[in-house]
Design a protein around this motif. Structure first.
Motif, short mmCIF file in Angstrom:
data_model
loop_
_atom_site.label_atom_id
_atom_site.label_comp_id
_atom_site.label_asym_id
_atom_site.label_seq_id
_atom_site.Cartn_x
_atom_site.Cartn_y
_atom_site.Cartn_z
N GLY A 135 0.81 -1.22 0.00
CA GLY A 135 0.00 0.00 0.00
C GLY A 135 0.84 1.27 0.00
N ASP A 136 0.27 2.31 0.61
CA ASP A 136 0.79 3.69 0.61
C ASP A 136 2.27 3.89 0.24
N PRO A 137 2.56 4.31 -0.97
CA PRO A 137 3.96 4.54 -1.38
C PRO A 137 4.64 5.62 -0.56
N ALA A 138 3.85 6.62 -0.09
CA ALA A 138 4.45 7.74 0.64
C ALA A 138 5.17 7.28 1.90
N ALA A 139 4.67 6.19 2.50
CA ALA A 139 5.31 5.68 3.72
C ALA A 139 6.72 5.18 3.46
N LEU A 140 7.03 4.90 2.21
CA LEU A 140 8.39 4.49 1.84
C LEU A 140 9.18 5.67 1.26
N GLY A 141 8.56 6.85 1.29
CA GLY A 141 9.23 8.03 0.72
C GLY A 141 9.14 8.09 -0.80
N ILE A 142 8.17 7.36 -1.37
CA ILE A 142 7.98 7.39 -2.83
C ILE A 142 6.84 8.35 -3.14
N ASP A 143 7.17 9.47 -3.82
CA ASP A 143 6.18 10.51 -4.08
C ASP A 143 5.25 10.17 -5.23
N ASP A 144 5.81 9.53 -6.26
CA ASP A 144 5.05 9.35 -7.49
C ASP A 144 5.37 8.00 -8.11
N LEU A 145 4.41 7.10 -8.07
CA LEU A 145 4.64 5.75 -8.61
C LEU A 145 4.95 5.77 -10.10
N SER A 146 4.48 6.80 -10.79
CA SER A 146 4.61 6.79 -12.26
C SER A 146 6.02 7.16 -12.73
N THR A 147 6.87 7.58 -11.80
CA THR A 147 8.25 7.91 -12.18
C THR A 147 9.24 7.10 -11.35
N PRO A 148 9.37 5.81 -11.69
CA PRO A 148 10.32 4.98 -10.91
C PRO A 148 11.77 5.44 -11.12
N ASP A 149 12.61 5.09 -10.16
CA ASP A 149 14.03 5.43 -10.26
C ASP A 149 14.76 4.50 -11.21
N PHE A 150 14.26 3.27 -11.35
CA PHE A 150 14.84 2.30 -12.27
C PHE A 150 13.69 1.56 -12.94
#
Lengths: 275, 275
Positions: free
Chosen positions: B206-221
């Protein structure tokens, strides 16, 4: 410590790891089987930093006998801050184990209640999982643990199986043996396989000769086992394996626990259960 | 290689690891998701011998992102003889991965189809488990794997969680994300937890923000994910974590795979299943 002041079996089981370690630090030398129910116990091996990679690789390649619970970096006497295994600020690996073995060039030179006089700042320490962790769930499932009933140390044997080598480190697999009633062997497998971090499923069931063990009544480490009618010998990989490796690989110095005299850690057994 | 001669998805899935590696060794640069069904794929990191203990300890202390499948000792281009993971006498870690990354002092300096020109005899190589291994049992249980359906690379994100440091090595946890229909999340947990050696159970649901991920649509890799209505984002520890560690810890040199372009090993996925 006067033997009369020793906590009885029930009191030992209820004791916290820190309380138990405090007793051992004062010089009490007893096997730790049955102590601190629900907490993981660990095998110990310290080697010089120059051998640390090979030792960690040996453990990685032989995860059944050598499951790594924690590593104390060079000179450290406890795990990293916050370690659930051995991060207690009062912990000191030089005194917390009831009985140590000191090895030089592969020879056992001393058995001592502490290693303060042998400590070196380049020693890297490995805490490896111990099969005592799965004895509690075995008991809860109604599987008898014969050496506990007999008040003995578990029987351990050097086998004819070889570990995977790493660098110059090599040696045979050592196993612990628990006699299990034939009708409960499958349950023993099922239960212990849930604990891969503490040796996991048995490596062998039945015929000791297939492991190169000639006589179950004369173990290489620990006490002679008590088999009852209908028991099958069940063999698990054992954390004494690094000591057999030390015998063969002859590092300049190594410090280990004495078989059966383990480090009681702060990690709950449940931490190591998989579904 | 001409794109027309590429094996189609079914042919990729049926290919043997040695066949696939032979294609990659000739310079084919494609993501390996969906290749060689039933065989484990691996993340790669090579570091100088002087850092090998710290790297192995980093992996040991962070087993979810960095589960060690095999270690190639200094200068070795394949695993030990008989290794079920990467012991094929024809294997060569300098060419078998479809795309490599070369890092110097924490900077990505090159992406290349082989590292023959960068190889050094003091490099120690770590093969780490990859979550592709549990995608097959997920599919078999009827759980959709969205990035496979979309023909994309899985989405990976740097998180705000820290790994446990080892020596001078430190960095954030990197996760892969698979969107899972809400009614199948429990099954996804149950199935993947059976594979602790390949990242195991999710680290977060669930909640990506809890992992410090702001935007799922722009992955780092990797590629942007495709979420369908009713999907829950499920996050697993990811083998790209060592690359985030390299960025932060800045070793003199490190060689890794490019995210999604994995080493296909000879180990059966089933080897890593626990009960």
């Amino acid at each position: 410590m006067d033997v009369q002041t020793l906590p009885d079996q029930a009191a030992r089981a209820r004791m916290s790891p820190a309380q138990a370690r405090a007793l051992f630090a004062t010089g009490l030398e007893v096997p730790t089987t049955g102590w601190c129910a629900g907490y993981a116990q660990a095998n110990l091996i310290s080697v010089p930093n120059a051998l640390a990679f090979d030792m960690l690789l040996f453990a990685t390649r032989n995860p059944k006998p050598c499951p790594v619970l924690e590593v104390l970096e060079a000179g450290c006497v406890r795990g990293p801050e916050g370690s659930p295994v051995y991060g207690d600020p009062g912990a000191d690996i030089r005194v917390d184990v009831p009985r140590y073995r000191v090895w030089r060039h592969g020879e056992l030179v001393e058995e001592v209640p502490d290693v303060l006089d042998h400590w070196r700042d380049d020693l890297v320490t490995f805490l490896l999982g111990c099969s005592f962790t799965f004895e509690h769930p075995m008991l809860e499932a109604g599987i008898p643990v014969r050496h506990l009933d007999a008040g003995r140390n578990v029987a351990m044997y050097r086998t004819s199986r070889r570990c995977a080598p790493a660098g110059d480190l090599t040696g045979p697999l050592v196993v612990s043996m628990r006699p299990v009633p034939a009708g409960q062997v499958a349950d023993a497998v099922r239960i212990t396989s849930r604990y891969p971090a503490v040796h996991g499923a048995p490596v062998h069931i039945g015929d000791p000769a297939a492991l190169g063990i000639d006589d179950l009544s004369t173990p290489d480490f620990g006490d002679a086992p008590t088999l009852q009618d209908g028991d099958v010998p069940v063999f698990w990989a054992c954390g004494v394996t690094p000591q057999a490796m030390v015998l063969e690989s002859r590092p300049e110095i190594a410090i280990t626990h004495a078989p059966g005299f383990m480090l009681v850690t702060d990690a709950r057994d449940a931490l190591y259960a998989v579904p």
